[in-house]
Design an enzyme around this catalytic site. Structure first.
Site, PDB file in Angstrom:
ATOM      1  N   LYS A 100      -5.514  -8.481  -7.143  1.00  0.00           N
ATOM      2  CA  LYS A 100      -6.770  -8.559  -6.383  1.00  0.00           C
ATOM      3  C   LYS A 100      -7.787  -7.494  -6.824  1.00  0.00           C
ATOM      4  O   LYS A 100      -7.405  -6.352  -7.080  1.00  0.00           O
ATOM      5  CB  LYS A 100      -6.413  -8.374  -4.896  1.00  0.00           C
ATOM      6  CG  LYS A 100      -7.598  -8.338  -3.960  1.00  0.00           C
ATOM      7  CD  LYS A 100      -7.164  -8.065  -2.516  1.00  0.00           C
ATOM      8  CE  LYS A 100      -8.159  -7.123  -1.869  1.00  0.00           C
ATOM      9  NZ  LYS A 100      -8.019  -6.970  -0.434  1.00  0.00           N
ATOM     10  N   LYS A 133     -11.467  -2.552  -3.781  1.00  0.00           N
ATOM     11  CA  LYS A 133     -12.469  -1.494  -3.841  1.00  0.00           C
ATOM     12  C   LYS A 133     -11.869  -0.104  -3.843  1.00  0.00           C
ATOM     13  O   LYS A 133     -12.545   0.856  -4.146  1.00  0.00           O
ATOM     14  CB  LYS A 133     -13.472  -1.648  -2.714  1.00  0.00           C
ATOM     15  CG  LYS A 133     -12.916  -1.552  -1.310  1.00  0.00           C
ATOM     16  CD  LYS A 133     -14.073  -1.650  -0.348  1.00  0.00           C
ATOM     17  CE  LYS A 133     -13.775  -2.331   0.957  1.00  0.00           C
ATOM     18  NZ  LYS A 133     -12.608  -1.879   1.678  1.00  0.00           N
ATOM     19  N   LYS A 183       0.812  -1.222   0.000  1.00  0.00           N
ATOM     20  CA  LYS A 183       0.000   0.000   0.000  1.00  0.00           C
ATOM     21  C   LYS A 183       0.842   1.268   0.000  1.00  0.00           C
ATOM     22  O   LYS A 183       0.384   2.317  -0.429  1.00  0.00           O
ATOM     23  CB  LYS A 183      -0.926   0.029   1.234  1.00  0.00           C
ATOM     24  CG  LYS A 183      -2.186  -0.807   1.075  1.00  0.00           C
ATOM     25  CD  LYS A 183      -3.230  -0.370   2.090  1.00  0.00           C
ATOM     26  CE  LYS A 183      -4.552  -1.067   1.923  1.00  0.00           C
ATOM     27  NZ  LYS A 183      -5.516  -0.735   2.961  1.00  0.00           N
TER      28      LYS A 183
HETATM   29  P1  AMP Z   1     -12.250  -5.051   1.901  1.00  0.00           P
HETATM   30  O1  AMP Z   1     -13.488  -5.094   1.064  1.00  0.00           O
HETATM   31  O2  AMP Z   1     -10.989  -4.843   1.089  1.00  0.00           O
HETATM   32  O3  AMP Z   1     -12.331  -4.200   3.133  1.00  0.00           O
HETATM   33  O4  AMP Z   1     -12.122  -6.490   2.483  1.00  0.00           O
HETATM   34  C1  AMP Z   1     -13.140  -7.064   3.248  1.00  0.00           C
HETATM   35  C2  AMP Z   1     -12.876  -8.518   3.363  1.00  0.00           C
HETATM   36  O5  AMP Z   1     -13.046  -9.104   2.085  1.00  0.00           O
HETATM   37  C3  AMP Z   1     -11.458  -8.821   3.820  1.00  0.00           C
HETATM   38  O6  AMP Z   1     -11.471  -9.967   4.594  1.00  0.00           O
HETATM   39  C4  AMP Z   1     -10.739  -9.026   2.556  1.00  0.00           C
HETATM   40  O7  AMP Z   1      -9.641  -9.889   2.700  1.00  0.00           O
HETATM   41  C5  AMP Z   1     -11.823  -9.627   1.667  1.00  0.00           C
HETATM   42  N1  AMP Z   1     -11.615  -9.237   0.287  1.00  0.00           N
HETATM   43  C6  AMP Z   1     -11.525  -7.987  -0.220  1.00  0.00           C
HETATM   44  N2  AMP Z   1     -11.297  -8.010  -1.539  1.00  0.00           N
HETATM   45  C7  AMP Z   1     -11.249  -9.324  -1.854  1.00  0.00           C
HETATM   46  C8  AMP Z   1     -11.038 -10.011  -3.061  1.00  0.00           C
HETATM   47  N3  AMP Z   1     -10.826  -9.377  -4.211  1.00  0.00           N
HETATM   48  N4  AMP Z   1     -11.082 -11.345  -3.017  1.00  0.00           N
HETATM   49  C9  AMP Z   1     -11.312 -12.007  -1.879  1.00  0.00           C
HETATM   50  N5  AMP Z   1     -11.501 -11.422  -0.702  1.00  0.00           N
HETATM   51  C10 AMP Z   1     -11.466 -10.099  -0.691  1.00  0.00           C
END
Ligand code: AMP
Ligand code: TRP
Length: 327
Positions: free
Chosen positions: A192, A195, A111
């Site tokens: 990945k 968001k 990051k």
């Molecule tokens: P975030 O949406 O990035 O805050 O992540 C929320 C949860 O979803 C966390 O446990 C992340 O590890 C998981 N997560 C976020 N993006 C992904 C992705 N592209 N694939 C799988 N898990 C994800």
């Protein structure tokens, strides 16, 4: 009953990755565990945020959790910033974390790579996350694979603290989904789906309109081999589409491969698009209902009262063990 705890940052609108890697797991476990799900808004400000957008997203995210099937009767739902014990405990844990440990966190390295003026908060972020977890004696922490290292840090800190001051914190275990631990960006299938990325062409947001979803999926980057099978190394784009299909249909990867073995890429994409649109349309309908009712505030008020009480006790126990304060 064992306790499960997870949080989804309001640093961007929720995506298919958040749904599959985060929310879906929590929904699956909510009958089995005492489930805590919260909005780590303090984590979001480790990178610059627009205050108006951030405030909107916090409510939107909670409405989306509910719309995705998080049942407020079975889950304690709250905002991190509404319980000051998170940051208080975080400070104490920072004083029990070594620089070497914090330096090893790969998410910080990723990051901070192409960013100017990286904040100290981004560096200490995993320690605040440890506080989020240890404050409530979480047994299980469902996260995507990218967060596993942070949960392991929480375990290391808990163990050190327990060894020094006597049994205090529960050792948390990360729960990583077998399939779908990492949903990839449709345009860059080795990266990945995130968001907070600025280029949104490869990201499926839960609130995207049908046409936008279809367009993004039909434009997904694949390869020129035109055979459908699962092989992450050789066929990252196709494997990602198969993973999405498998997760949303609740079908095993083997069955999904069988279903599409004679399809061309266009067909596969169309079927994935249909399934994504069906799933998201359902979520969006419920989301609108929740946003126009007062339920989000109600749920958050209840959650806030409950967690403040739990956290207070835990925090007082910790300060007592450390010899802080007068009593
Ligand atoms: P975030 O949406 O990035 O805050 O992540 C929320 C949860 O979803 C966390 O446990 C992340 O590890 C998981 N997560 C976020 N993006 C992904 C992705 N592209 N694939 C799988 N898990 C994800
Ligand atoms: N760091 C997590 C993420 O970006 C969000 C988070 C903050 C979290 N605190 C947590 C997840 C505690 C699980 C438990 O996805």
């Amino acid at each position: 009953m064992k306790r499960l705890l997870t949080g989804l940052q309001p640093s961007g609108d929720l995506t298919l990755g958040s749904l599959i890697g985060g929310i879906k797991q929590s929904v699956a476990y909510q009958n089995e565990y005492d489930s805590f799900i919260f909005v780590p808004d303090l984590h979001a400000i480790t990178v610059p945020q627009d205050p108006t957008l951030l405030k909107m997203r916090i409510k939107k995210n909670v409405a989306l959790y509910l719309a995705c099937g998080i049942d407020p009767e079975k889950n304690t739902i709250y905002l991190q910033s509404e319980n000051l014990y998170h940051t208080n405990l975080s400070w104490i844990l920072e004083c029990h974390t070594y620089m070497g440990e914090a330096n090893r966190m790969t998410q910080f390295k990723d990051k901070s790579k192409n960013r100017e003026n990286v904040s100290v908060g981004l560096f200490t972020y995993p320690i605040l996350m440890a506080a989020d977890i240890l404050l409530y004696d979480a047994d299980f922490v469902p996260v995507g694979i990218d967060q596993k290292q942070h949960v392991e840090l929480a375990r290391d800190i808990a163990l050190r603290f327990n060894n020094k001051y006597g049994d205090t914190f529960t050792m948390p275990e990360p729960l990583i989904p077998k399939v779908g631990a990492k949903i990839m960006d449709l345009q860059h299938p080795t990266k990945k789906m995130s968001k907070s990325d600025e280029d949104v062409k490869g990201i499926l947001f839960l609130l995207d309109e049908e046409e936008v979803l279809r367009k993004k999926i039909m434009a997904a980057v694949t390869d020129s081999d035109n055979k459908v099978y699962y092989d992450v190394e050789a066929k990252p784009g196709i494997s990602n589409l198969l993973t999405i299909y498998s997760c949303l249909s609740n079908m095993e990867m083997k069955e999904v491969e069988e279903k599409f073995k004679d399809s061309n890429y266009g067909n596969l994409k169309k079927e994935v698009a249909d399934l994504v649109v069906e799933t998201f349309t359902n979520i969006q309908k419920k989301y609108q209902e929740y946003m126009s009712s007062g339920i989000v505030d109600e749920v958050l008020n209840q959650g806030k009262m409950k967690v403040q009480e739990i956290a207070k006790q835990r925090f007082e126990e910790v300060t007592k063990k450390l010899g802080l304060g007068r009593y």
